[in-house]
Design a protein around this motif. Sequence first.
Motif, mmCIF file in Angstrom:
data_model
loop_
_atom_site.group_PDB
_atom_site.id
_atom_site.type_symbol
_atom_site.label_atom_id
_atom_site.label_comp_id
_atom_site.label_asym_id
_atom_site.label_seq_id
_atom_site.Cartn_x
_atom_site.Cartn_y
_atom_site.Cartn_z
ATOM 1 N N CYS A 170 0.856 -1.197 0.000
ATOM 2 C CA CYS A 170 0.000 0.000 0.000
ATOM 3 C C CYS A 170 0.888 1.242 0.000
ATOM 4 N N ILE A 185 0.008 4.171 0.623
ATOM 5 C CA ILE A 185 -0.400 5.155 1.621
ATOM 6 C C ILE A 185 0.149 4.807 3.002
ATOM 7 N N CYS A 186 -0.042 3.537 3.423
ATOM 8 C CA CYS A 186 0.306 3.198 4.804
ATOM 9 C C CYS A 186 1.401 2.135 4.912
ATOM 10 N N TYR A 239 1.070 -1.116 4.217
ATOM 11 C CA TYR A 239 0.535 -2.468 4.426
ATOM 12 C C TYR A 239 0.961 -3.384 3.272
ATOM 13 N N CYS A 296 -7.682 -1.374 1.570
ATOM 14 C CA CYS A 296 -6.584 -1.705 2.487
ATOM 15 C C CYS A 296 -7.141 -1.840 3.908
ATOM 16 N N CYS A 351 -5.514 1.423 6.081
ATOM 17 C CA CYS A 351 -5.817 2.833 5.798
ATOM 18 C C CYS A 351 -7.100 3.028 5.004
HETATM 19 FE FE FE Z 1 -3.007 1.232 3.348
#
Ligand code: FE
Length: 212
Positions: A173, A175-176, A178, A198, A201
């Motif tokens: 991911c 964004i985060c 993961y 996800c 997030c």
């Molecule tokens: Fe994420």
Amino acid sequence: MNSKAMYNLTYGLFVLTSKDSEKPNGCIVNTAMQHTTEPNCISITVNKQNYTEKLIELSGVFNISFIDESADFSLFKHFGFRSGRDVDKFADFDKESFAIASNGIPYITKGCNSYLCCEVMDSIDMGTHILFLAKVVDGDVISDKPSMTYAYYHANVKPKPQAVKSEGKVWVCNICGYVYDEAKEGVAFEDLPADWVCPICKHGKDDFVLKE
Ligand code: FE
């Protein structure tokens, strides 16, 4: 086309806040820019799935707080990784970390260096997102810390993805951080439903990249 070229565009990071008659809400956006000084006109782009987007459509007003380099991951988790439809993000937010602007909408004082109060002039439906053009009507500087860029977030704030040894493909991911390990999950990432998000997030499949 080499889609990696898109990663080299520069972005800031912002807490976007608005409110209806009942409660305020905020989310994280990376798209805010000034277009003209006279009138002082900016734009933001926000996903239609965000509760804050609905509040802006209803009220026609919003604030943006500019995230600075002192912000930690908890600010992104608080405003970015859950929906205002499910929780009241300001009810459980530290009272010392925000204030109410002249338009009655909160702005963030901890981990942000400035804020602007804006009134919507026009909007464009971009499909997944709405682009709002807005006039800046108020604002102030909170600190002299440098603004956080999206690149700084990725390099210094986002948790580092754990090292994974896998027999199959591994997706991360953006964004985060993961990690989706196909061998462990037993389902190919491409076979996950289009509305899969996800687990950390809550961002969609589009925000995952195949680990090379
Ligand atoms: Fe994420």
